[in-house]
Design a protein around this motif. Structure first.
Motif, PDB file in Angstrom:
ATOM      1  N   PRO A 151       0.790  -1.238   0.000  1.00 29.94           N
ATOM      2  CA  PRO A 151       0.000   0.000   0.000  1.00 29.94           C
ATOM      3  C   PRO A 151       0.820   1.285   0.000  1.00 29.94           C
ATOM      4  CG  PRO A 151      -0.866  -1.573   1.591  1.00 29.94           C
ATOM      5  CD  PRO A 151       0.442  -2.120   1.126  1.00 29.94           C
ATOM      6  N   ASN A 152       2.064   1.241   0.545  1.00 27.33           N
ATOM      7  CA  ASN A 152       2.851   2.479   0.591  1.00 27.33           C
ATOM      8  C   ASN A 152       3.655   2.715  -0.690  1.00 27.33           C
ATOM      9  OD1 ASN A 152       5.037   0.734   0.745  1.00 27.33           O
ATOM     10  ND2 ASN A 152       5.824   1.537   2.672  1.00 27.33           N
ATOM     11  N   ALA A 153       3.504   1.836  -1.676  1.00 26.43           N
ATOM     12  CA  ALA A 153       4.213   2.000  -2.948  1.00 26.43           C
ATOM     13  C   ALA A 153       3.420   2.933  -3.859  1.00 26.43           C
ATOM     14  CB  ALA A 153       4.413   0.653  -3.630  1.00 26.43           C
ATOM     15  N   GLY A 154       4.048   4.020  -4.261  1.00 27.62           N
ATOM     16  CA  GLY A 154       3.410   4.918  -5.211  1.00 27.62           C
ATOM     17  C   GLY A 154       3.874   4.676  -6.627  1.00 27.62           C
ATOM     18  N   LEU A 155       5.074   4.080  -6.737  1.00 28.68           N
ATOM     19  CA  LEU A 155       5.715   3.909  -8.036  1.00 28.68           C
ATOM     20  C   LEU A 155       6.654   2.723  -7.961  1.00 28.68           C
ATOM     21  CD1 LEU A 155       6.879   4.914 -10.837  1.00 28.68           C
ATOM     22  CD2 LEU A 155       8.291   6.504  -9.530  1.00 28.68           C
ATOM     23  N   CYS A 156       6.691   1.931  -9.029  1.00 23.97           N
ATOM     24  CA  CYS A 156       7.674   0.846  -9.082  1.00 23.97           C
ATOM     25  C   CYS A 156       8.138   0.665 -10.520  1.00 23.97           C
ATOM     26  CB  CYS A 156       7.116  -0.454  -8.507  1.00 23.97           C
ATOM     27  SG  CYS A 156       5.780  -1.206  -9.452  1.00 23.97           S
ATOM     28  N   GLY A 157       9.205  -0.100 -10.667  1.00 19.44           N
ATOM     29  CA  GLY A 157       9.748  -0.367 -11.988  1.00 19.44           C
ATOM     30  C   GLY A 157      10.263  -1.773 -12.087  1.00 19.44           C
ATOM     31  N   ALA A 158      10.403  -2.250 -13.319  1.00 26.96           N
ATOM     32  CA  ALA A 158      10.932  -3.583 -13.590  1.00 26.96           C
ATOM     33  C   ALA A 158      12.441  -3.509 -13.796  1.00 26.96           C
ATOM     34  CB  ALA A 158      10.249  -4.165 -14.827  1.00 26.96           C
ATOM     35  N   GLN A 159      13.079  -4.685 -13.804  1.00 25.11           N
ATOM     36  CA  GLN A 159      14.518  -4.755 -14.037  1.00 25.11           C
ATOM     37  C   GLN A 159      14.808  -4.552 -15.522  1.00 25.11           C
ATOM     38  OE1 GLN A 159      17.370  -5.111 -12.049  1.00 25.11           O
ATOM     39  NE2 GLN A 159      18.343  -4.722 -14.029  1.00 25.11           N
ATOM     40  N   MET A 160      15.729  -3.661 -15.826  1.00 30.07           N
ATOM     41  CA  MET A 160      16.058  -3.324 -17.206  1.00 30.07           C
ATOM     42  C   MET A 160      17.224  -4.155 -17.717  1.00 30.07           C
ATOM     43  SD  MET A 160      16.817   0.440 -18.869  1.00 30.07           S
ATOM     44  CE  MET A 160      18.035   0.886 -17.614  1.00 30.07           C
TER      45      MET A 160
ATOM     46  N   GLN B 186      21.089  -4.091 -16.715  1.00 32.09           N
ATOM     47  CA  GLN B 186      21.428  -2.670 -16.667  1.00 32.09           C
ATOM     48  C   GLN B 186      21.048  -2.053 -15.321  1.00 32.09           C
ATOM     49  OE1 GLN B 186      22.974  -0.944 -19.504  1.00 32.09           O
ATOM     50  NE2 GLN B 186      23.287  -3.155 -19.772  1.00 32.09           N
ATOM     51  N   ILE B 187      21.719  -0.957 -14.984  1.00 35.14           N
ATOM     52  CA  ILE B 187      21.344  -0.192 -13.804  1.00 35.14           C
ATOM     53  C   ILE B 187      19.940   0.364 -14.018  1.00 35.14           C
ATOM     54  CG2 ILE B 187      21.829   1.909 -12.487  1.00 35.14           C
ATOM     55  CD1 ILE B 187      24.810   1.401 -13.043  1.00 35.14           C
ATOM     56  N   THR B 188      19.057   0.129 -13.056  1.00 31.99           N
ATOM     57  CA  THR B 188      17.638   0.414 -13.243  1.00 31.99           C
ATOM     58  C   THR B 188      17.131   1.506 -12.322  1.00 31.99           C
ATOM     59  OG1 THR B 188      17.427  -1.947 -13.776  1.00 31.99           O
ATOM     60  CG2 THR B 188      15.391  -0.732 -13.521  1.00 31.99           C
ATOM     61  N   PHE B 189      17.914   1.902 -11.345  1.00 32.88           N
ATOM     62  CA  PHE B 189      17.474   2.978 -10.460  1.00 32.88           C
ATOM     63  C   PHE B 189      18.648   3.896 -10.150  1.00 32.88           C
ATOM     64  CE2 PHE B 189      18.844  -0.387  -7.553  1.00 32.88           C
ATOM     65  CZ  PHE B 189      19.563   0.289  -6.589  1.00 32.88           C
ATOM     66  N   GLY B 190      18.335   5.049  -9.592  1.00 34.36           N
ATOM     67  CA  GLY B 190      19.374   6.011  -9.254  1.00 34.36           C
ATOM     68  C   GLY B 190      19.057   6.722  -7.959  1.00 34.36           C
ATOM     69  N   TYR B 191      19.862   7.728  -7.643  1.00 33.67           N
ATOM     70  CA  TYR B 191      19.739   8.462  -6.383  1.00 33.67           C
ATOM     71  C   TYR B 191      19.264   9.885  -6.654  1.00 33.67           C
ATOM     72  CZ  TYR B 191      23.002   4.687  -5.259  1.00 33.67           C
ATOM     73  OH  TYR B 191      23.608   3.459  -5.139  1.00 33.67           O
TER      74      TYR B 191
ATOM     75  N   GLN C 191      24.217  -4.007  -7.481  1.00 34.45           N
ATOM     76  CA  GLN C 191      23.877  -5.290  -6.881  1.00 34.45           C
ATOM     77  C   GLN C 191      22.753  -5.958  -7.669  1.00 34.45           C
ATOM     78  OE1 GLN C 191      23.367  -5.204  -2.633  1.00 34.45           O
ATOM     79  NE2 GLN C 191      21.958  -6.944  -2.645  1.00 34.45           N
ATOM     80  N   VAL C 192      22.814  -7.286  -7.756  1.00 34.29           N
ATOM     81  CA  VAL C 192      21.741  -8.049  -8.393  1.00 34.29           C
ATOM     82  C   VAL C 192      20.706  -8.372  -7.327  1.00 34.29           C
ATOM     83  CG1 VAL C 192      21.123 -10.178  -9.598  1.00 34.29           C
ATOM     84  CG2 VAL C 192      23.277  -9.005 -10.156  1.00 34.29           C
ATOM     85  N   TYR C 193      19.517  -7.842  -7.468  1.00 38.05           N
ATOM     86  CA  TYR C 193      18.452  -8.048  -6.492  1.00 38.05           C
ATOM     87  C   TYR C 193      17.518  -9.147  -6.974  1.00 38.05           C
ATOM     88  CZ  TYR C 193      20.079  -3.630  -4.536  1.00 38.05           C
ATOM     89  OH  TYR C 193      20.852  -2.642  -3.984  1.00 38.05           O
TER      90      TYR C 193
END
Length: 318
Positions: free
Chosen positions: A125-134, A142-147, A174-176
């Motif tokens: 419920p607290n997720a507003g946004l998510c993404g898949a692994q690229m 590939q790197i899929t998220f940033g800071y 890291q591979v999650y």
């Protein structure tokens, strides 16, 4: 229980074949409703492509022949950029949709991403946004998220600040194997809770080409919605097929970046950011003179009035 509704929004700009491939992958990978899949629609926004590219795209709306979902094709008479183009697509989405999926047209799905991300968001419920692994076209991860940009991370480096706050700076390399909370996910695939997206007013259309995903994540965070990477969902991104990198396009990045800084940072912090990026580009001027031009542009404050947005001419063609 009614199936969850997902509105998938794609932007086409002189790249109709990528759009066809993207739509084909969505139809191929997304489970139908009668097999516990999601109910989905596809809205394609043509961002004022040349006429021939737009005409080549028109047959895509014949969903009955494609044995697929409802597909709408919207033609903009002006290039609205990433944020504006997606917001135009939102206007034509089902108003009762549960999730918006903003997907670059130069992507193809490797798994049933829509169902996987829907299931995750339903359970979080607290997720507003998510993404898949690229993945890239050659199959490499590939790197899929940033800071989100901060002075500490820019001056001291991400590795250093991670030692003090590892939860805020998870390793991008890291591979999650399980979902992980991240600062923001790359804009090629943004799966957003519609109620949260609507609450914040959607994308900030002042961002023409860049920093949209950082800004979206930041505004969701201010409303206590978080961003996650869901690595079980996978897609391929054939990077940047609609955007040719030029000096003007490079300028656009800093226009958007400093718009972000003006929204979320003090005048003192903005001054330090300006010094940082001025030096970062200026020191590379021997490699390419374009860096000297960028440094000067940053020194002038990266003015919004020089955005490509303001060079648009409204087309008289349908």
């Amino acid at each position: 229980m009614n199936p969850r509704k997902v509105s998938i929004i794609l932007i086409n700009y002189n790249s109709h074949q990528f759009t066809y491939d993207c739509v084909d992958s969505i139809i191929e990978k997304t489970a139908p409703v009668d097999r516990k899949g999601v109910d989905y629609e596809i809205i394609i926004v043509d961002n004022n492509s040349i006429v021939n590219d737009y005409e080549a795209l028109k047959p895509i709306t014949n969903s009955s022949q494609r044995n697929g979902p409802q597909i709408q094709l919207i033609r903009s008479r002006i290039n609205l950029g990433f944020s504006g183009g997606n917001m135009l697509g939102v206007q034509f989405a089902d108003p009762n949709t549960d999730y918006y999926y903003f997907l670059n047209n130069d992507c193809v799905l490797r798994t049933d991403v829509c169902s996987q991300l829907t299931d995750f968001m339903d359970a979080t419920p607290n997720a507003g946004l998510c993404g898949a692994q690229m993945f890239s076209g050659d199959g490499s991860r590939q790197i899929t998220f940033g800071y989100l940009p901060t002075l500490g991370s820019k001056i001291l480096g991400h590795g250093f600040v991670r030692m003090f706050n590892p939860a805020l700076y998870p390793s991008v390399r890291q591979v999650y194997t399980e979902p992980v909370r991240v600062p923001f996910v790359m804009g090629s695939t943004l799966f957003v809770r519609a109620s949260a997206f609507n609450m914040i007013g959607g994308f900030d259309i002042a961002h023409f080409l860049y920093v949209e995903e950082e800004d979206l994540a930041k505004r969701l965070l201010l409303k206590e919605f978080y961003v996650y990477l869901v690595p079980q969902a996978e897609y391929v991104h054939f990077t940047g097929q609609s955007t040719i990198r030029t000096y003007d396009v490079e300028k656009e990045y800093y226009i958007s970046l400093f718009h972000y800084f003006r929204k979320y940072h003090s005048w003192f912090e903005r001054g330090l950011f300006r010094v940082y990026y001025f030096i970062k580009n200026g020191r590379k001027f021997r490699r390419n003179r374009v860096y000297a031009r960028l440094a000067w542009f940053i020194g002038r404050g990266s003015p919004m009035r020089e955005s490509l947005r303001y060079r648009q001419i409204i087309s008289g063609q349908n």
